[in-house]
Write a protein that holds these residues in place. Structure first.
Motif, PDB file in Angstrom:
ATOM      1  N   TYR A   3       0.842  -1.183   0.000  1.00 13.09           N
ATOM      2  CA  TYR A   3       0.000   0.000   0.000  1.00 13.09           C
ATOM      3  C   TYR A   3       0.883   1.240   0.000  1.00 13.09           C
ATOM      4  O   TYR A   3       1.991   1.223   0.554  1.00 13.09           O
ATOM      5  CB  TYR A   3      -0.909   0.015   1.234  1.00 13.09           C
ATOM      6  CG  TYR A   3      -1.909  -1.101   1.228  1.00 13.09           C
ATOM      7  CD1 TYR A   3      -3.130  -0.955   0.577  1.00 13.09           C
ATOM      8  CD2 TYR A   3      -1.630  -2.313   1.846  1.00 13.09           C
ATOM      9  CE1 TYR A   3      -4.050  -1.987   0.550  1.00 13.09           C
ATOM     10  CE2 TYR A   3      -2.547  -3.353   1.823  1.00 13.09           C
ATOM     11  CZ  TYR A   3      -3.750  -3.182   1.175  1.00 13.09           C
ATOM     12  OH  TYR A   3      -4.657  -4.211   1.141  1.00 13.09           O
ATOM     13  N   PHE A   4       0.370   2.312  -0.602  1.00 13.73           N
ATOM     14  CA  PHE A   4       1.125   3.549  -0.741  1.00 13.73           C
ATOM     15  C   PHE A   4       0.223   4.721  -0.374  1.00 13.73           C
ATOM     16  O   PHE A   4      -0.924   4.780  -0.808  1.00 13.73           O
ATOM     17  CB  PHE A   4       1.621   3.711  -2.185  1.00 13.73           C
ATOM     18  CG  PHE A   4       2.396   2.519  -2.656  1.00 13.73           C
ATOM     19  CD1 PHE A   4       3.762   2.424  -2.429  1.00 13.73           C
ATOM     20  CD2 PHE A   4       1.757   1.476  -3.307  1.00 13.73           C
ATOM     21  CE1 PHE A   4       4.474   1.306  -2.836  1.00 13.73           C
ATOM     22  CE2 PHE A   4       2.460   0.357  -3.718  1.00 13.73           C
ATOM     23  CZ  PHE A   4       3.819   0.269  -3.481  1.00 13.73           C
ATOM     24  N   SER A   5       0.750   5.636   0.418  1.00 12.98           N
ATOM     25  CA  SER A   5      -0.005   6.806   0.815  1.00 12.98           C
ATOM     26  C   SER A   5       0.992   7.905   1.150  1.00 12.98           C
ATOM     27  O   SER A   5       2.185   7.639   1.343  1.00 12.98           O
ATOM     28  CB  SER A   5      -0.872   6.475   2.033  1.00 12.98           C
ATOM     29  OG  SER A   5      -1.679   7.570   2.373  1.00 12.98           O
ATOM     30  N   SER A   6       0.508   9.135   1.226  1.00 15.54           N
ATOM     31  CA  SER A   6       1.398  10.230   1.622  1.00 15.54           C
ATOM     32  C   SER A   6       0.602  11.376   2.217  1.00 15.54           C
ATOM     33  O   SER A   6      -0.630  11.417   2.132  1.00 15.54           O
ATOM     34  CB  SER A   6       2.210  10.733   0.419  1.00 15.54           C
ATOM     35  OG  SER A   6       1.404  11.493  -0.452  1.00 15.54           O
ATOM     36  N   VAL A  50       4.780   8.031   1.530  1.00 19.15           N
ATOM     37  CA  VAL A  50       5.619   8.733   0.560  1.00 19.15           C
ATOM     38  C   VAL A  50       5.732  10.217   0.954  1.00 19.15           C
ATOM     39  O   VAL A  50       5.426  11.121   0.181  1.00 19.15           O
ATOM     40  CB  VAL A  50       5.082   8.525  -0.876  1.00 19.15           C
ATOM     41  CG1 VAL A  50       6.068   9.047  -1.897  1.00 19.15           C
ATOM     42  CG2 VAL A  50       4.831   7.041  -1.140  1.00 19.15           C
ATOM     43  N   GLY A  51       6.137  10.442   2.174  1.00 18.56           N
ATOM     44  CA  GLY A  51       6.456  11.769   2.649  1.00 18.56           C
ATOM     45  C   GLY A  51       5.383  12.459   3.468  1.00 18.56           C
ATOM     46  O   GLY A  51       4.203  12.166   3.370  1.00 18.56           O
ATOM     47  N   HIS A 140      -0.833  17.356  -2.998  1.00 17.44           N
ATOM     48  CA  HIS A 140      -2.172  17.358  -2.390  1.00 17.44           C
ATOM     49  C   HIS A 140      -3.271  17.366  -3.446  1.00 17.44           C
ATOM     50  O   HIS A 140      -4.279  18.065  -3.312  1.00 17.44           O
ATOM     51  CB  HIS A 140      -2.329  18.517  -1.403  1.00 17.44           C
ATOM     52  CG  HIS A 140      -1.404  18.413  -0.237  1.00 17.44           C
ATOM     53  ND1 HIS A 140      -1.757  17.755   0.924  1.00 17.44           N
ATOM     54  CD2 HIS A 140      -0.128  18.848  -0.062  1.00 17.44           C
ATOM     55  CE1 HIS A 140      -0.740  17.811   1.779  1.00 17.44           C
ATOM     56  NE2 HIS A 140       0.259  18.463   1.194  1.00 17.44           N
ATOM     57  N   GLY A 141      -3.066  16.614  -4.520  1.00 18.44           N
ATOM     58  CA  GLY A 141      -4.083  16.463  -5.550  1.00 18.44           C
ATOM     59  C   GLY A 141      -4.238  17.640  -6.484  1.00 18.44           C
ATOM     60  O   GLY A 141      -5.215  17.712  -7.220  1.00 18.44           O
ATOM     61  N   VAL A 154      -0.394   9.694  -4.565  1.00  8.86           N
ATOM     62  CA  VAL A 154      -1.034   8.823  -3.576  1.00  8.86           C
ATOM     63  C   VAL A 154      -1.340   9.554  -2.268  1.00  8.86           C
ATOM     64  O   VAL A 154      -1.567   8.932  -1.249  1.00  8.86           O
ATOM     65  CB  VAL A 154      -0.182   7.560  -3.292  1.00  8.86           C
ATOM     66  CG1 VAL A 154      -0.055   6.698  -4.530  1.00  8.86           C
ATOM     67  CG2 VAL A 154       1.187   7.936  -2.727  1.00  8.86           C
ATOM     68  N   GLY A 155      -1.357  10.881  -2.331  1.00 10.41           N
ATOM     69  CA  GLY A 155      -1.642  11.674  -1.145  1.00 10.41           C
ATOM     70  C   GLY A 155      -3.062  11.501  -0.655  1.00 10.41           C
ATOM     71  O   GLY A 155      -3.982  11.283  -1.449  1.00 10.41           O
TER      72      GLY A 155
END
Length: 163
Positions: A3-6, A50-51, A140-141, A154-155
């Protein structure tokens, strides 16, 4: 499963206003983000943040509490701009921390995919000509979607756009 998120920005009240997050307090935001992670990611999965894991003014104890609240054991941190000032306290909380990570993952159908993880969107990156994809956050999209780029934001503020 991977899974990936930020850009959780745990402990950062002003991110609610800046990104128009639907929360009335930082405590509510932190709780909902942590609950959502724990509903999806299992203890033996791999999660890459991811940060911008947390607000840089969080105490070492707060940072540890946020990390401990994530039940997944295999959490990696790609260093973001808000992670810089508290990096010495974050390094020991994650399996690995780095500015860029190259990893192999698998799609839900079992197909291998190579990824370059960086907090910032990249126009070029290693092995992109072989189908490697860039996973990023930070924006942020707000970046326009380009179907010709092999990249994905992936934020947490972009999630509504991905559904």
């Amino acid at each position: 499963m991977d899974y990936f998120s930020s850009d959780q920005h745990f402990g950062h009240f002003n991110i609610i206003k800046h990104c128009k997050r639907p929360f009335s307090s930082v405590e509510e935001m932190d709780y909902v983000l942590l609950e959502n992670i724990n509903k999806l990611v299992q203890p033996n999965d791999r999660l890459a943040i991811v940060g911008d894991f947390a607000w840089w003014r969080c105490s070492p104890e707060q940072l540890k509490a946020y990390r401990d609240a994530i039940r997944c054991k295999n959490v990696y941190l790609v260093i973001g701009n808000h992670d810089q000032k508290c990096l010495k306290h974050l390094r020991d909380l994650f399996v690995k921390t780095d500015y860029i990570m190259e990893v192999d993952s698998y799609t839900s159908s079992g197909e291998k995919v190579s990824l370059v993880l960086c907090h910032y969107a990249m126009r070029t990156f290693n092995k992109m000509h072989y189908g490697t994809k860039n996973i990023f956050g930070h924006s942020h999209g707000t970046l326009p979607d380009d179907p010709n780029l092999l990249s994905m934001d992936v934020g947490v503020d972009n999630i509504a756009k991905l559904l």
